[in-house]
Design a protein around this motif. Structure first.
Motif, short mmCIF file in Angstrom:
data_model
loop_
_atom_site.label_atom_id
_atom_site.label_comp_id
_atom_site.label_asym_id
_atom_site.label_seq_id
_atom_site.Cartn_x
_atom_site.Cartn_y
_atom_site.Cartn_z
N ILE A 33 1.16 -1.01 0.10
CA ILE A 33 0.05 0.07 0.15
C ILE A 33 0.82 1.04 0.14
O ILE A 33 1.83 1.26 0.05
CB ILE A 33 -1.09 0.20 1.21
CG1 ILE A 33 -1.65 -1.27 1.13
CG2 ILE A 33 -1.73 1.34 1.27
CD1 ILE A 33 -2.54 -1.42 2.15
N ILE A 83 0.81 1.06 7.57
CA ILE A 83 -0.35 0.56 6.90
C ILE A 83 -1.14 0.34 8.08
O ILE A 83 -2.32 0.24 7.85
CB ILE A 83 0.19 -0.80 5.93
CG1 ILE A 83 1.05 -0.32 4.72
CG2 ILE A 83 -1.34 -1.10 4.99
CD1 ILE A 83 1.13 -1.30 4.00
N MET A 106 -4.51 1.47 8.34
CA MET A 106 -6.15 1.27 8.51
C MET A 106 -6.81 1.19 9.41
O MET A 106 -8.42 1.26 9.70
CB MET A 106 -5.81 -0.39 7.51
CG MET A 106 -5.50 -0.86 5.89
SD MET A 106 -6.92 -0.30 5.31
CE MET A 106 -5.81 0.91 4.21
N ARG A 144 -10.29 2.61 10.03
CA ARG A 144 -11.46 1.54 10.47
C ARG A 144 -12.40 2.55 12.16
O ARG A 144 -13.31 2.48 12.68
CB ARG A 144 -11.14 0.70 11.33
CG ARG A 144 -11.26 -0.64 10.22
CD ARG A 144 -10.41 -2.51 11.01
NE ARG A 144 -10.67 -3.42 9.63
CZ ARG A 144 -9.02 -2.85 9.23
NH1 ARG A 144 -7.94 -2.45 9.36
NH2 ARG A 144 -9.22 -3.68 7.70
N VAL A 200 -14.61 -0.50 6.57
CA VAL A 200 -12.86 -0.83 5.37
C VAL A 200 -13.11 -1.85 4.83
O VAL A 200 -13.30 -2.99 5.50
CB VAL A 200 -11.62 -0.82 6.31
CG1 VAL A 200 -10.47 -0.54 5.77
CG2 VAL A 200 -12.03 0.37 7.28
N ASP A 246 -9.83 -4.39 2.81
CA ASP A 246 -8.94 -4.07 2.53
C ASP A 246 -7.80 -5.36 1.64
O ASP A 246 -6.95 -5.40 1.76
CB ASP A 246 -7.73 -3.56 3.58
CG ASP A 246 -7.97 -4.14 4.79
OD1 ASP A 246 -8.50 -5.21 4.57
OD2 ASP A 246 -7.11 -3.92 5.38
N GLN A 247 -8.99 -6.25 1.43
CA GLN A 247 -8.48 -7.66 1.83
C GLN A 247 -8.62 -7.79 -0.24
O GLN A 247 -9.55 -7.53 -0.55
CB GLN A 247 -8.78 -8.75 2.16
CG GLN A 247 -8.99 -9.02 3.40
CD GLN A 247 -6.64 -9.14 3.93
OE1 GLN A 247 -6.47 -9.52 3.28
NE2 GLN A 247 -6.99 -8.03 4.80
N MET A 301 -12.30 -6.30 -2.51
CA MET A 301 -11.82 -5.37 -3.08
C MET A 301 -11.70 -5.48 -4.44
O MET A 301 -13.10 -4.94 -5.21
CB MET A 301 -10.35 -4.78 -2.64
CG MET A 301 -10.96 -3.77 -1.55
SD MET A 301 -8.89 -2.94 -1.95
CE MET A 301 -6.78 -4.24 -1.49
N ALA A 337 -5.29 1.02 -2.06
CA ALA A 337 -5.76 1.15 -1.25
C ALA A 337 -6.63 0.45 -0.25
O ALA A 337 -5.71 -0.29 0.77
CB ALA A 337 -4.75 2.18 -0.33
N ALA A 338 -7.21 0.74 -0.76
CA ALA A 338 -8.65 0.04 0.56
C ALA A 338 -10.21 0.61 0.13
O ALA A 338 -10.26 1.55 -0.61
CB ALA A 338 -8.66 0.52 1.92
N VAL A 370 -13.35 2.25 1.00
CA VAL A 370 -14.30 2.51 2.65
C VAL A 370 -15.80 3.12 2.08
O VAL A 370 -15.89 3.54 1.82
CB VAL A 370 -12.58 4.05 3.45
CG1 VAL A 370 -13.22 5.32 2.26
CG2 VAL A 370 -13.83 4.34 4.39
N LEU A 374 -7.64 5.47 -2.76
CA LEU A 374 -8.99 5.30 -1.48
C LEU A 374 -9.97 5.25 -2.39
O LEU A 374 -10.36 5.93 -2.88
CB LEU A 374 -9.33 6.14 -0.17
CG LEU A 374 -9.72 5.22 0.69
CD1 LEU A 374 -8.77 4.30 1.33
CD2 LEU A 374 -9.93 6.86 1.97
#
Ligand SMILES: Cc1cc2nc3c(=O)[nH]c(=O)nc-3n(C[C@H](O)[C@H](O)[C@H](O)COP(=O)(O)OP(=O)(O)OC[C@H]3O[C@@H](n4cnc5c(N)ncnc54)[C@H](O)[C@@H]3O)c2cc1C
Length: 498
Positions: free
Chosen positions: A3, A31, A35, A39, A47, A49-50, A54, A70-71, A73, A117
């Protein structure tokens, strides 16, 4: 997963079309901290992020663009949205807003750097208020369009925005793309249906512009900047939209036409006969309708013969059904008498209306099942439609005789979906291999007749470079100035629109 976030410095050259990033990668503990901060703002379920979770957010509806993030959200309130955007602003993290991810120009897909994001609005999904006296409703951006329509209907009111993707797209996405759809002729596009907006700005500040006023000349109309801005100027978190009386009568006619010129004559006739009752005037080539029959099976044109063009016309008004039927029948009879139409059917029930509309709305899916095609969402002055279609088809066949054009669209709004695939039996790759030449031919015609390269789908990343070629330098400079004023760090949806 790697990330790229904290400590990122973002170099922006206001004149340059492309952006460059200078992004240091983060250590694992940094990282984790980032995260955890997210959260803490939106809760653990907000969130994603896996990588496998995603994935659905990282590819667009057509499967043409795939990015990294990156994630993802998912804030549930305006306050959370503002806090997330503020956090991103403080760290220089790009934010890609996503609603239902049904957009057709890759606008909601992040780029390949993996630093952005994705801010998904689908948990912002409350109907805040229906004001029957003011005939307005205030809804959060992540409400599905269909739910907005249903909430209005429950109060015996109409919210007329209507798209084939309405079960999946969000009202925020509709406004961010200034969606059109099938009822623009009567009610206008998303812009015309909107009275107020609530927007989280690039800094994280919340602009409360949720006014339900039909008259307000107290300065610049700021909401108009965000409508159609495709996530590049702010995050729309809620909107106040107009409601309308439900029509008493709804009729749908399907008319078969000998050629495209007749469609323009028929449109004029229908406008004169129906006035404001003319709600939709949709064009479909016979090829499109046959494709629906062939690929989806159940849908067939309700005519014995196959015709080159069909028009679907919706008539909705406040007269009783018998009177509307009479007027509609006389319109069809006059069109047949004048040679504009060869045959016509008129719905006798709401289920007939739905079946006829399904024929029209199944066209995108039928095209997708055949492997897709090179799409163009163009608008043209009505008087030049016929010449544009004929000349462009000829030029495309000269390029490659196997190319086949599938034309349908909102003819009443001058908007054609002009899609180029291949004849049955020829691989669609033959079209995609020639995408650039096809685009050159189509957009040269659009330019010749003073049309637009994007009628309703927007620019996103698909048409951004093209827009820079065809828009006036002064228009582009004004757009860049607005972008700089509202998003000085250039963090909102980088690489899209401008
Ligand atoms: C089968 C089908 C039929 C369609 N028919 C039509 C049609 O008739 N007319 C038409 O106009 N479009 C049509 N579309 C395109 C699409 O459905 C619309 O563009 C829709 O408005 C997108 O909404 P969304 O919530 O899916 O937005 P997304 O695809 O998630 O996002 C689209 C753009 O808006 C931005 N965005 C999304 N939400 C927000 C927000 N809250 N704040 C700021 N920016 C935001 C994104 O960053 C992106 O740039 C169709 C699509 C499909 C798949």
């Amino acid at each position: 997963m790697q990330i790229f976030v904290s400590g990122l410095s973002y170099r922006r050259d206001p004149g340059a079309a492309d952006r460059q990033y200078d992004i240091p990668s983060l250590a694992a503990d940094e990282i984790m901290n980032w995260m955890e901060e997210l959260r803490a703002l939106v809760g653990a379920t907000g969130v994603v992020d896996q990588a496998q979770d995603m994935a659905p957010y990282l590819t667009d509806w057509r499967g043409r663009f795939t990015g990294r993030a990156a994630a993802v959200v998912q804030p549930a309130t305006t306050l959370q949205t503002s806090q997330v955007v503020q956090l991103c602003a403080s760290r220089g993290v790009p934010v890609v807003v996503q609603g239902g991810n049904t957009g057709l120009v890759g606008g909601a897909t992040p780029d390949a750097t993996g630093q952005a994001l994705v801010l998904c609005t689908r948990r912002l999904n409350r109907v805040r208020r229906i004001d029957t006296a003011n005939d307005t409703m205030t809804v959060e951006a992540g409400c599905l369009l269909q739910h907005v329509q249903e909430a209005a209907l429950a109060q015996h009111r109409l919210f007329p925005l209507s798209l084939a993707s309405q079960g999946s797209c969000t009202i925020g996405g509709n406004l961010a793309t200034n969606a059109g759809g099938t009822q623009v002729l009567r009610y206008g596009n998303a812009r015309e249906l909107t009275l107020g907006l609530e927007v989280v700005l690039a800094s994280g500040a919340v602009w409360d512009g949720l006014r339900g006023l039909r008259k307000d000349n107290s300065g610049y109309d700021l909401k108009q900047l965000f409508i159609g801005s495709e996530g590049t100027l702010g995050v729309i978190t809620a909107a106040t939209v107009k409601l309308f009386a439900l029509p008493r009568t709804r009729l749908v006619c399907l008319l078969a036409l000998p050629d495209l010129t007749m469609a323009i004559g028929l449109l004029q006739r229908a406008r004169d006969a129906a006035g404001p009752a003319l709600t939709a005037f949709e064009l479909m080539s016979g090829l499109c309708v046959r494709l629906v029959g062939r690929t989806l099976g159940q849908q067939r044109p309700p005519f014995a013969l196959e015709f080159p063009w069909l028009v679907l016309l919706e008539w909705s008004d406040h007269e009783d059904e018998a009177s509307a039927s009479r007027q509609c029948e006389s319109l069809c009879a006059a069109a047949i008498e004048a040679g504009e139409a060869l045959d016509a059917v008129i719905s006798r029930s709401l289920s007939d209306c739905a079946a006829l509309w399904q024929l029209r709305e199944s066209i995108p899916e039928a095209q997708a099942r055949t492997g897709g095609n090179v799409k163009h969402d163009i608008s043209l002055p009505l008087g030049s439609m016929d010449r544009f279609v004929t000349e462009t088809e000829q030029a495309l066949h000269a390029l490659c005789p196997e190319l086949q054009v599938l034309v349908f669209g909102h003819l009443g709004d001058g908007n054609l979906h002009f899609n180029v695939g291949t004849r049955e039996g020829s691989p669609v790759s033959m079209a995609f291999q020639r995408e650039e030449q096809i685009n050159d031919i189509v957009y040269a015609g659009v330019g010749r007749y003073g049309g637009s390269i994007s009628a309703e789908h927007g620019l996103g990343q698909l048409r951004r470079t093209l827009a820079q070629r065809v828009k006036q330098p002064l228009e582009l400079e004004m757009m860049r100035g607005i972008k700089r004023a509202l998003d000085p760090q250039g963090l909102l949806n980088p690489g899209k629109v401008i």
